[in-house]
Design an enzyme around this catalytic site. Sequence first.
Site, PDB file in Angstrom:
ATOM      1  N   ILE A  16     -39.696 -64.029  54.156  1.00 13.80           N
ATOM      2  CA  ILE A  16     -39.217 -63.929  55.545  1.00 13.80           C
ATOM      3  C   ILE A  16     -40.384 -64.146  56.516  1.00 13.80           C
ATOM      4  O   ILE A  16     -40.227 -64.801  57.553  1.00 13.80           O
ATOM      5  CB  ILE A  16     -38.524 -62.570  55.780  1.00 13.80           C
ATOM      6  N   ASN A 103     -47.640 -48.356  48.409  1.00 13.52           N
ATOM      7  CA  ASN A 103     -47.811 -49.593  49.192  1.00 13.52           C
ATOM      8  C   ASN A 103     -46.972 -49.592  50.466  1.00 13.52           C
ATOM      9  O   ASN A 103     -47.477 -49.882  51.559  1.00 13.52           O
ATOM     10  CB  ASN A 103     -47.435 -50.792  48.316  1.00 13.52           C
ATOM     11  N   SER A 128     -33.776 -52.466  56.315  1.00 19.18           N
ATOM     12  CA  SER A 128     -32.756 -53.063  55.449  1.00 19.18           C
ATOM     13  C   SER A 128     -31.446 -52.314  55.602  1.00 19.18           C
ATOM     14  O   SER A 128     -31.426 -51.108  55.896  1.00 19.18           O
ATOM     15  CB  SER A 128     -33.248 -52.953  54.002  1.00 19.18           C
ATOM     16  N   TYR A 154     -37.216 -47.910  46.542  1.00 24.55           N
ATOM     17  CA  TYR A 154     -37.365 -48.972  47.546  1.00 24.55           C
ATOM     18  C   TYR A 154     -36.570 -48.592  48.799  1.00 24.55           C
ATOM     19  O   TYR A 154     -37.067 -48.668  49.920  1.00 24.55           O
ATOM     20  CB  TYR A 154     -36.854 -50.314  46.989  1.00 24.55           C
ATOM     21  N   LYS A 158     -37.667 -47.661  52.990  1.00 24.96           N
ATOM     22  CA  LYS A 158     -37.135 -48.214  54.250  1.00 24.96           C
ATOM     23  C   LYS A 158     -36.613 -47.089  55.138  1.00 24.96           C
ATOM     24  O   LYS A 158     -36.855 -47.078  56.347  1.00 24.96           O
ATOM     25  CB  LYS A 158     -36.026 -49.243  53.962  1.00 24.96           C
ATOM     26  N   ASN A 204     -32.278 -61.440  42.686  1.00 23.15           N
ATOM     27  CA  ASN A 204     -31.302 -61.708  43.746  1.00 23.15           C
ATOM     28  C   ASN A 204     -30.407 -62.888  43.399  1.00 23.15           C
ATOM     29  O   ASN A 204     -30.769 -63.787  42.638  1.00 23.15           O
ATOM     30  CB  ASN A 204     -32.024 -61.967  45.071  1.00 23.15           C
ATOM     31  N   GLU A 300     -25.970 -51.242  37.819  1.00 26.53           N
ATOM     32  CA  GLU A 300     -26.077 -49.857  38.287  1.00 26.53           C
ATOM     33  C   GLU A 300     -26.619 -49.786  39.724  1.00 26.53           C
ATOM     34  O   GLU A 300     -27.574 -50.493  40.063  1.00 26.53           O
ATOM     35  CB  GLU A 300     -27.019 -49.088  37.348  1.00 26.53           C
ATOM     36  N   ASP A 302     -25.270 -50.803  42.429  1.00 26.31           N
ATOM     37  CA  ASP A 302     -24.838 -51.858  43.361  1.00 26.31           C
ATOM     38  C   ASP A 302     -23.890 -51.296  44.422  1.00 26.31           C
ATOM     39  O   ASP A 302     -22.974 -50.534  44.103  1.00 26.31           O
ATOM     40  CB  ASP A 302     -24.085 -52.963  42.587  1.00 26.31           C
TER      41      ASP A 302
HETATM   42  N1  UFG Z   1     -25.648 -60.570  41.547  1.00 25.43           N
HETATM   43  C1  UFG Z   1     -25.035 -61.015  40.407  1.00 25.43           C
HETATM   44  N2  UFG Z   1     -25.777 -61.651  39.478  1.00 25.43           N
HETATM   45  C2  UFG Z   1     -27.119 -61.857  39.637  1.00 25.43           C
HETATM   46  C3  UFG Z   1     -27.743 -61.407  40.815  1.00 25.43           C
HETATM   47  C4  UFG Z   1     -26.966 -60.747  41.752  1.00 25.43           C
HETATM   48  O1  UFG Z   1     -23.826 -60.837  40.217  1.00 25.43           O
HETATM   49  O2  UFG Z   1     -27.745 -62.447  38.753  1.00 25.43           O
HETATM   50  C5  UFG Z   1     -24.838 -59.865  42.536  1.00 25.43           C
HETATM   51  C6  UFG Z   1     -25.297 -58.425  42.734  1.00 25.43           C
HETATM   52  O3  UFG Z   1     -24.781 -57.580  41.732  1.00 25.43           O
HETATM   53  C7  UFG Z   1     -24.757 -58.144  44.119  1.00 25.43           C
HETATM   54  C8  UFG Z   1     -24.874 -59.503  44.831  1.00 25.43           C
HETATM   55  O4  UFG Z   1     -24.984 -60.476  43.793  1.00 25.43           O
HETATM   56  O5  UFG Z   1     -23.424 -57.785  44.032  1.00 25.43           O
HETATM   57  C9  UFG Z   1     -26.098 -59.600  45.713  1.00 25.43           C
HETATM   58  O6  UFG Z   1     -27.213 -59.160  44.959  1.00 25.43           O
HETATM   59  P1  UFG Z   1     -28.710 -59.335  45.442  1.00 25.43           P
HETATM   60  O7  UFG Z   1     -29.581 -58.760  44.357  1.00 25.43           O
HETATM   61  O8  UFG Z   1     -28.964 -60.733  45.844  1.00 25.43           O
HETATM   62  O9  UFG Z   1     -28.769 -58.470  46.764  1.00 25.43           O
HETATM   63  P2  UFG Z   1     -28.513 -56.913  46.962  1.00 25.43           P
HETATM   64  O10 UFG Z   1     -27.425 -56.829  47.972  1.00 25.43           O
HETATM   65  O11 UFG Z   1     -28.340 -56.160  45.732  1.00 25.43           O
HETATM   66  O12 UFG Z   1     -29.926 -56.443  47.528  1.00 25.43           O
HETATM   67  C10 UFG Z   1     -30.312 -56.842  48.791  1.00 25.43           C
HETATM   68  C11 UFG Z   1     -31.824 -56.901  48.894  1.00 25.43           C
HETATM   69  C12 UFG Z   1     -32.412 -55.537  48.849  1.00 25.43           C
HETATM   70  C13 UFG Z   1     -31.713 -54.601  49.778  1.00 25.43           C
HETATM   71  C14 UFG Z   1     -30.239 -54.614  49.546  1.00 25.43           C
HETATM   72  C15 UFG Z   1     -29.517 -53.776  50.541  1.00 25.43           C
HETATM   73  O13 UFG Z   1     -32.360 -57.673  47.855  1.00 25.43           O
HETATM   74  O14 UFG Z   1     -33.754 -55.643  49.253  1.00 25.43           O
HETATM   75  O15 UFG Z   1     -29.778 -55.934  49.692  1.00 25.43           O
HETATM   76  O16 UFG Z   1     -28.173 -53.663  50.208  1.00 25.43           O
HETATM   77  F1  UFG Z   1     -32.140 -53.345  49.601  1.00 25.43           F
END
Ligand code: UFG
Length: 343
Positions: A16, A103, A128, A154, A158, A204, A300, A302
């Site tokens: 970012i 950190n 976040s 994490y 925040k 992600n 877990e 999510d």
């Molecule tokens: N997902 C999958 N398969 C993958 C990767 C992700 O199905 O291989 C799904 C995740 O389970 C979730 C969605 O895609 O349902 C988005 O997942 P991300 O990991 O891309 O993003 P998150 O929403 O879990 O996490 C993000 C940021 C974090 C922050 C969070 C806040 O990465 O820093 O949003 O909700 F904390």
Amino acid sequence: MENNKTILITGGCGYIGSHTIIELVKAGYQPIIVDDFRNANRIVVDGLCTIIGFSPSIYEIDVCNEAQMDNLFQEYSFSGIIHFAAYKAVGESVQEPLKYYHNNIEGLSVICSLALKYKVSNFVFSSSCTVYGEPQGLKEVNEKTPKVQPSSPYGYTKLVGEQIIEDVQRVNPSFRAVNLRYFNPVGAHPSALIGEFPIGRPNNLFPFITQTAIGKQECLVINGNDYPTVDGTCVRDYIHVCDLAEAHVQAIAFLEAQNGVCMEAVNIGTGKGTSVLEVIQLFEKNTGEKLNWKFGPRREGDVIEIFANAAKSKDLLNWSPTFTVSDAILHAWKWEKNLQLHA
Ligand code: UFG
């Protein structure tokens, strides 16, 4: 100081941060970057220099190193600070909590102390939507939605980070701050010269999709398809990284225009939720690539469904996103293909 447009960007070579540098330069600011490259890549610096047309000042300093950071504050008179530098992998934070607390919290404390010592008023913090946890009832959250106990260290960094800034601001009225609560940053610069550079196996969704399509990963596993959502998969508010970058410039401009006390939290999202399955379908449709994916178990911790109420960002910061999820998909894909040329 009038007309001083020198902004300190910590973590300015990260995902970012690097996109934000472009928007700051476009808006006439002079960015001074601090990044120790533990989670940034020099390919991004090359791309950044090409896009902005010059080599910005980059200091390879750990933000937790107060003595070195102090020297930098002596050297420059900053008009504002955007503090990105932090670890961000949710899963890793569960395994190595102290790494995150040290950190993320120590880095923020150092930057805040120096901001006070050198009277730098305008402070923008990378927060976040993780501070909202799993929304109870309404899935659209606004800034008044109660903050909850985060599900990872994490997330705590925040939540506590926002608290630190609020506490500092309360006793230092001339210190003005905006906590930007990012939803899910995705995509890459349209030039594909910079983008996300995950280290190791991506956690992600977007980088996992593009890496699967290009063959770096074998198969994308959708984490759960039995959730109470539109199609059983999780729903997120995906915000194009260039739009998100622009929000930082607007936040700095907003802070500069304030005379009195200012402490705000602002959601940065599109206001629209998209399911994991919808993202995959859009990827296949927009790129013409066939993605190898399958349903797997839930991940877990999510969040099931969340998206931003984006009214405050528009009213307060005069900011609205311009890119769609489809744009983000195309730009992320172009970046992945460009990265392959460097491999
Ligand atoms: N997902 C999958 N398969 C993958 C990767 C992700 O199905 O291989 C799904 C995740 O389970 C979730 C969605 O895609 O349902 C988005 O997942 P991300 O990991 O891309 O993003 P998150 O929403 O879990 O996490 C993000 C940021 C974090 C922050 C969070 C806040 O990465 O820093 O949003 O909700 F904390």
